[in-house]
Design an enzyme around this catalytic site. Structure first.
Site, PDB file in Angstrom:
ATOM      1  N   LYS A 194      69.834 108.327 106.421  1.00 36.36           N
ATOM      2  CA  LYS A 194      69.985 106.890 106.658  1.00 36.36           C
ATOM      3  C   LYS A 194      70.158 106.672 108.161  1.00 36.36           C
ATOM      4  CE  LYS A 194      71.814 105.608 102.150  1.00 36.36           C
ATOM      5  NZ  LYS A 194      70.712 104.700 101.788  1.00 36.36           N
TER       6      LYS A 194
ATOM      7  N   ARG B 105      68.712 107.972  91.287  1.00 34.75           N
ATOM      8  CA  ARG B 105      67.873 108.066  90.094  1.00 34.75           C
ATOM      9  C   ARG B 105      67.708 109.522  89.641  1.00 34.75           C
ATOM     10  NH1 ARG B 105      63.014 105.063  93.143  1.00 34.75           N
ATOM     11  NH2 ARG B 105      64.830 104.094  94.108  1.00 34.75           N
TER      12      ARG B 105
HETATM   13  N1  BES Z   1      72.683 104.147  97.533  1.00 32.08           N
HETATM   14  C1  BES Z   1      71.441 103.644  97.971  1.00 32.08           C
HETATM   15  C2  BES Z   1      71.245 102.169  97.599  1.00 32.08           C
HETATM   16  C3  BES Z   1      72.123 101.201  98.309  1.00 32.08           C
HETATM   17  C4  BES Z   1      71.735 100.645  99.500  1.00 32.08           C
HETATM   18  C5  BES Z   1      73.311 100.797  97.747  1.00 32.08           C
HETATM   19  C6  BES Z   1      72.538  99.721 100.129  1.00 32.08           C
HETATM   20  C7  BES Z   1      74.119  99.882  98.380  1.00 32.08           C
HETATM   21  C8  BES Z   1      73.732  99.341  99.577  1.00 32.08           C
HETATM   22  C9  BES Z   1      70.303 104.432  97.349  1.00 32.08           C
HETATM   23  O1  BES Z   1      70.555 105.762  97.083  1.00 32.08           O
HETATM   24  C10 BES Z   1      69.196 104.404  98.334  1.00 32.08           C
HETATM   25  O2  BES Z   1      69.347 104.963  99.372  1.00 32.08           O
HETATM   26  N2  BES Z   1      68.127 103.740  97.963  1.00 32.08           N
HETATM   27  C11 BES Z   1      67.009 103.616  98.806  1.00 32.08           C
HETATM   28  C12 BES Z   1      65.809 103.895  97.966  1.00 32.08           C
HETATM   29  C13 BES Z   1      64.550 104.068  98.738  1.00 32.08           C
HETATM   30  C14 BES Z   1      64.591 105.344  99.540  1.00 32.08           C
HETATM   31  C15 BES Z   1      63.410 104.091  97.767  1.00 32.08           C
HETATM   32  C16 BES Z   1      66.999 102.195  99.322  1.00 32.08           C
HETATM   33  O3  BES Z   1      67.363 101.290  98.593  1.00 32.08           O
HETATM   34  O4  BES Z   1      66.636 102.005 100.485  1.00 32.08           O
HETATM   35 MN    MN Z   2      70.157 106.992  98.797  1.00 31.78          MN
END
Ligand code: BES
Ligand code: MN
Ligand code: ZN
Length: 491
Positions: free
Chosen positions: A273, A348
């Site tokens: 991230k 997931r």
């Molecule tokens: N935990 C995150 C989703 C999330 C983002 C929760 C912001 C709360 C606040 C999840 O694991 C994630 O990183 N999702 C990605 C998916 C993408 C890589 C397809 C996302 O939402 O950007």
């Molecule tokens: Mn994630």
């Protein structure tokens, strides 16, 4: 803080603060309120006029009454128009009252709200009790010198009701679950680890007589949980697959599974991230597991005639020499292969194996809840969770439970065609699709791991955390959607 219902009326009650609720545009004083106003030499009427108080939702007026009367502080709270009343109005009004009473340093408080023919007496009392307790929750665990105030709200009487209503105890059980979820989400990732989640499950099991099984890494390997273990493999902390079971004494009316995403920290993995991604907030990525354990704590106390399995495949999504590489292929416990084209779509992967496990338990329905996608926040904002389901009756039962709970959900489409975005040239599927409809492809991915059992997926990424006060919650971890889960189980 203690809450009890009492037949005492607002004319007789003595203590520090008296809170009175009004429907919007119905602030003319009659009956007991006119008598009270007289006894107060017109202070009630004057407070209404001075503040131009009309009873609008969330409006409050506080005033000191003369020395020597039955009480010191008068708190007026608006309930909005007396039409299409949903029980959450009472919960929110009570939360406002609790905040005002705290500000006014009341140690004892009486609450008198007008009833509504749309709401049963039990729900009325339960919602008010929930609102009072929820608003007063404070979390000072991580302050070395917490400021202690000497005057705290200690006793609340809900006036003009049948005495000692058990709905108060129901509220207390539910709020204890919400507060557990709040505290788990609020605590940082160096405190709430997968092992800490398992230890919390153990405390619930011991306190309320639930069964607990914790699968260690080797157990998960034996079950072929390659997707879940892939997420965990770069972490210095071992994975803990938590399975807590509540069984009623008699034959259960139904059997349910609740599966919560328990990523105790989501760095993104090698698809790390970046700046502005909110990586520093990713301690909340176990919000699903937190609410699952919160619901278990409440259900353990409420003891409904329903068997419930509370499950979380807890892990940390980290980076090290043993991390999954973007592009790695993992095999889940149902034999399906997954090309991990993005290591940040890890929730997931953990849920895939947890859903396969849940279905094998022979339950009548499975609900999973997860802080799964930023895309769901883009779609629905911070306050509303997404709901997907393979069965409309199940979706409807969750939406009904959520309405009583005062938690917001919006049903989203399970658009099969979008699964094309998850097609992989080399494996059965990729874990990440295109940017558009990202919360929908995430739901479709999960669907690959459920065969027959009616299933619903809740993407709670937004509502588990509130940046500012939102009525019932103070800013921070909200405990969403514990109340919905509990209502759904007992419905
Ligand atoms: N935990 C995150 C989703 C999330 C983002 C929760 C912001 C709360 C606040 C999840 O694991 C994630 O990183 N999702 C990605 C998916 C993408 C890589 C397809 C996302 O939402 O950007
Ligand atoms: Mn994630
Ligand atoms: Zn995540």
């Amino acid at each position: 803080m203690d809450i009890k219902t009492t037949e005492t009326s607002l004319l007789e009650w003595r203590g520090d603060g008296l809170a009175i609720g009004f429907w919007e545009d119905e602030v003319a004083l009659s009956g007991d309120l006119a008598t009270l106003d007289q006894a107060l030499q017109g202070i009630l009427q004057a407070a209404i006029e001075d503040a131009e108080f009309k009873g609008a939702v969330a409006s409050t007026v506080t005033t000191r009454v003369g020395v020597g009367g039955n009480f010191k502080k008068l708190i007026l709270v608006g309930l909005g128009k007396n039409e299409k009343v949903k029980v959450d109005r009472y919960r929110r009004a009570a939360a406002n009252i609790a905040r005002s009473a705290k500000k006014e340093k009341c140690e004892t408080l009486a609450v008198s709200l007008p009833t509504s023919s749309d709401i049963s007496a039990a729900l009325f009392t339960q919602a008010i009790s929930e609102g009072l307790w929820l608003a007063l929750h404070e979390d000072k665990r991580f302050k070395s010198k917490p400021e202690e105030s000497k005057k705290n709200l200690q006793e609340v009487h809900l006036l003009s009701l049948a005495g000692n209503d058990p709905a108060v105890a129901t509220a207390q059980s539910i709020v204890s679950g919400v507060n557990l979820a709040r505290e788990l989400v609020a605590a940082p990732a160096n405190v709430v680890t997968p092992a800490a989640l398992a230890a919390t499950a153990q405390e619930i099991a011991t306190a309320y007589g639930l069964e607990l099984k914790v699968l260690e890494r080797a157990d998960c390997e034996a079950l072929g949980m390659g997707a879940y273990l892939g997420v965990s493999q770069a972490s210095a902390l071992p994975p803990k697959f938590i399975h807590l079971t509540y069984k009623p004494t008699g034959t259960p009316r139904k059997k349910l599974a609740i599966v919560g995403k328990g990523v105790t920290f989501d760095s993104g993995g090698l698809n790390i991230k970046g700046a502005g991604s909110g990586i520093e907030t990713m301690k909340m990525d176990m919000g699903g597991a937190a609410a699952t354990l919160g619901a278990a704590k409440a259900i353990g106390q409420l003891k409904p005639d329903v068997e419930v399995h509370f499950i979380s495949a807890a892990a940390e999504n980290m980076i090290s020499g043993t991390a999954i590489h973007p592009g790695d292929i993992l095999t889940a416990s149902n034999g399906k292969t997954i090309e991990v084209n993005n290591t940040d779509a890890e929730g997931r992967l953990t849920l895939a194996d947890a859903l396969v496990y849940a279905e094998k338990l022979g339950v009548d329905a499975i609900v999973d809840l997860a802080t799964l996608t930023g895309a769901c926040i883009i779609a629905l904002g911070d306050d509303i969770s997404g709901l997907w389901s393979t069965q409309q009756d199940l979706a409807d039962s969750i939406l009904a439970a959520a309405e009583t709970a005062g938690e917001k959900f919006w049903q989203m489409p399970m658009e099969e065609k979008y699964f094309e975005g998850l097609k992989s040239p080399i494996a059965d599927m990729k874990n990440t699709g295109p940017r558009g409809g990202g919360s929908i492809t995430a739901a479709l991915f999960l669907k690959q791991f459920v065969n027959e059992v009616p299933w619903a997926h809740l993407d709670v990424a937004g509502p588990v955390w509130a940046d500012k006060d939102n009525g019932v919650n103070n800013a921070g971890a909200t405990g969403h959607p514990v109340r919905t889960l509990v209502n759904w189980v007992i419905s």
